[in-house]
Scaffold this motif. Structure first.
Motif, PDB file in Angstrom:
ATOM      1  N   ALA A  84      -7.431 -32.176 -26.874  1.00  0.00           N
ATOM      2  CA  ALA A  84      -7.309 -33.316 -25.956  1.00  0.00           C
ATOM      3  C   ALA A  84      -6.134 -34.223 -26.297  1.00  0.00           C
ATOM      4  O   ALA A  84      -5.577 -34.896 -25.429  1.00  0.00           O
ATOM      5  CB  ALA A  84      -8.607 -34.117 -25.942  1.00  0.00           C
ATOM      6  N   GLN A  85      -5.721 -34.247 -27.567  1.00  0.00           N
ATOM      7  CA  GLN A  85      -4.580 -35.063 -27.987  1.00  0.00           C
ATOM      8  C   GLN A  85      -3.250 -34.303 -27.878  1.00  0.00           C
ATOM      9  O   GLN A  85      -2.196 -34.846 -28.208  1.00  0.00           O
ATOM     10  CB  GLN A  85      -4.769 -35.538 -29.436  1.00  0.00           C
ATOM     11  N   GLY A  86      -3.297 -33.060 -27.445  1.00  0.00           N
ATOM     12  CA  GLY A  86      -2.082 -32.268 -27.300  1.00  0.00           C
ATOM     13  C   GLY A  86      -1.673 -31.511 -28.551  1.00  0.00           C
ATOM     14  O   GLY A  86      -0.618 -30.870 -28.570  1.00  0.00           O
ATOM     15  N   CYS A  87      -2.501 -31.572 -29.587  1.00  0.00           N
ATOM     16  CA  CYS A  87      -2.188 -30.858 -30.831  1.00  0.00           C
ATOM     17  C   CYS A  87      -2.494 -29.372 -30.679  1.00  0.00           C
ATOM     18  O   CYS A  87      -3.462 -28.990 -30.019  1.00  0.00           O
ATOM     19  CB  CYS A  87      -3.004 -31.425 -31.991  1.00  0.00           C
ATOM     20  N   VAL A  88      -1.667 -28.567 -31.308  1.00  0.00           N
ATOM     21  CA  VAL A  88      -1.853 -27.116 -31.273  1.00  0.00           C
ATOM     22  C   VAL A  88      -3.080 -26.739 -32.102  1.00  0.00           C
ATOM     23  O   VAL A  88      -3.223 -27.168 -33.249  1.00  0.00           O
ATOM     24  CB  VAL A  88      -0.587 -26.399 -31.796  1.00  0.00           C
ATOM     25  N   VAL A  89      -3.976 -25.946 -31.503  1.00  0.00           N
ATOM     26  CA  VAL A  89      -5.187 -25.458 -32.171  1.00  0.00           C
ATOM     27  C   VAL A  89      -5.384 -23.978 -31.833  1.00  0.00           C
ATOM     28  O   VAL A  89      -4.736 -23.441 -30.944  1.00  0.00           O
ATOM     29  CB  VAL A  89      -6.445 -26.259 -31.751  1.00  0.00           C
ATOM     30  N   ARG A  90      -6.284 -23.344 -32.560  1.00  0.00           N
ATOM     31  CA  ARG A  90      -6.651 -21.937 -32.331  1.00  0.00           C
ATOM     32  C   ARG A  90      -5.426 -21.014 -32.307  1.00  0.00           C
ATOM     33  O   ARG A  90      -5.288 -20.169 -31.433  1.00  0.00           O
ATOM     34  CB  ARG A  90      -7.481 -21.780 -31.057  1.00  0.00           C
ATOM     35  N   CYS A  91      -4.559 -21.171 -33.293  1.00  0.00           N
ATOM     36  CA  CYS A  91      -3.394 -20.296 -33.415  1.00  0.00           C
ATOM     37  C   CYS A  91      -3.876 -18.898 -33.789  1.00  0.00           C
ATOM     38  O   CYS A  91      -4.718 -18.741 -34.682  1.00  0.00           O
ATOM     39  CB  CYS A  91      -2.438 -20.817 -34.479  1.00  0.00           C
ATOM     40  N   THR A  92      -3.329 -17.910 -33.117  1.00  0.00           N
ATOM     41  CA  THR A  92      -3.794 -16.543 -33.300  1.00  0.00           C
ATOM     42  C   THR A  92      -2.635 -15.563 -33.210  1.00  0.00           C
ATOM     43  O   THR A  92      -1.817 -15.661 -32.300  1.00  0.00           O
ATOM     44  CB  THR A  92      -4.835 -16.177 -32.215  1.00  0.00           C
ATOM     45  N   GLU A  93      -2.577 -14.637 -34.160  1.00  0.00           N
ATOM     46  CA  GLU A  93      -1.675 -13.492 -34.052  1.00  0.00           C
ATOM     47  C   GLU A  93      -2.438 -12.429 -33.278  1.00  0.00           C
ATOM     48  O   GLU A  93      -3.593 -12.128 -33.589  1.00  0.00           O
ATOM     49  CB  GLU A  93      -1.305 -12.950 -35.446  1.00  0.00           C
ATOM     50  N   ARG A  94      -1.804 -11.867 -32.261  1.00  0.00           N
ATOM     51  CA  ARG A  94      -2.483 -10.902 -31.403  1.00  0.00           C
ATOM     52  C   ARG A  94      -1.720  -9.586 -31.348  1.00  0.00           C
ATOM     53  O   ARG A  94      -0.493  -9.573 -31.384  1.00  0.00           O
ATOM     54  CB  ARG A  94      -2.640 -11.462 -29.993  1.00  0.00           C
ATOM     55  N   SER A  95      -2.481  -8.506 -31.213  1.00  0.00           N
ATOM     56  CA  SER A  95      -1.880  -7.195 -31.015  1.00  0.00           C
ATOM     57  C   SER A  95      -2.738  -6.413 -30.027  1.00  0.00           C
ATOM     58  O   SER A  95      -3.968  -6.504 -30.051  1.00  0.00           O
ATOM     59  CB  SER A  95      -1.750  -6.432 -32.343  1.00  0.00           C
ATOM     60  N   SER A  96      -2.063  -5.669 -29.163  1.00  0.00           N
ATOM     61  CA  SER A  96      -2.739  -4.858 -28.159  1.00  0.00           C
ATOM     62  C   SER A  96      -2.059  -3.504 -28.069  1.00  0.00           C
ATOM     63  O   SER A  96      -0.830  -3.422 -28.101  1.00  0.00           O
ATOM     64  CB  SER A  96      -2.661  -5.511 -26.772  1.00  0.00           C
ATOM     65  N   ILE A  97      -2.864  -2.480 -27.933  1.00  0.00           N
ATOM     66  CA  ILE A  97      -2.340  -1.149 -27.657  1.00  0.00           C
ATOM     67  C   ILE A  97      -2.673  -0.830 -26.205  1.00  0.00           C
ATOM     68  O   ILE A  97      -3.831  -0.941 -25.779  1.00  0.00           O
ATOM     69  CB  ILE A  97      -2.949  -0.089 -28.597  1.00  0.00           C
TER      70      ILE A  97
END
Length: 126
Positions: A92-105
């Motif tokens: 809600a304050q605009g801070c970055v949250v739930r950072c995730t490295e993702r990979s898909s095949i």
């Protein structure tokens, strides 16, 4: 535009589509994007199959916007690619949250075209 760039754009579009609440709540569209043998290892470390994923996305109530960046594509073989990228949300304050490295095949299938066969999300600090 090169064929490789076009492929990267295609998979980026598919991934971002799966981030949109309207698509996530559409079981037919999600099922079309996911391979019948789809498997996921989620941020939680839990494993999900196609049926579980389609059902869970349809029931989602939290709809925070998912941002994605840094897409990279690698061809594994003819008709198989690996897409990697980072995603995050904002509180809600605009801070970055739930950072995730993702990979898909993604696999090219005869009946349905490109479908996601595997996905993994690994939490990161930023």
């Amino acid at each position: 535009m090169t064929c490789f760039t076009e492929l990267l754009n295609l998979f980026q579009t598919f991934e971002v589509e799966l981030h949109r609440p309207t698509v996530r709540r559409d079981p037919q569209r999600v099922a079309a994007l996911l391979h019948d043998d789809f498997e996921e290892i989620g941020r939680s470390g839990l494993r999900y199959d196609k049926r579980q994923t389609v059902a869970a996305l349809e029931m989602e109530t939290e709809h925070s916007q998912i941002f994605a960046e840094g897409f990279k594509l690698a061809q594994i073989s003819e008709g198989a690619v690996l897409l990697t990228y980072k995603s995050f949300q904002r509180d809600a304050q605009g801070c970055v949250v739930r950072c995730t490295e993702r990979s898909s095949i993604w696999l090219l299938t005869e009946k349905a075209g490109w479908q996601m066969r595997f996905h993994q999300g690994t939490p990161t600090k930023g």
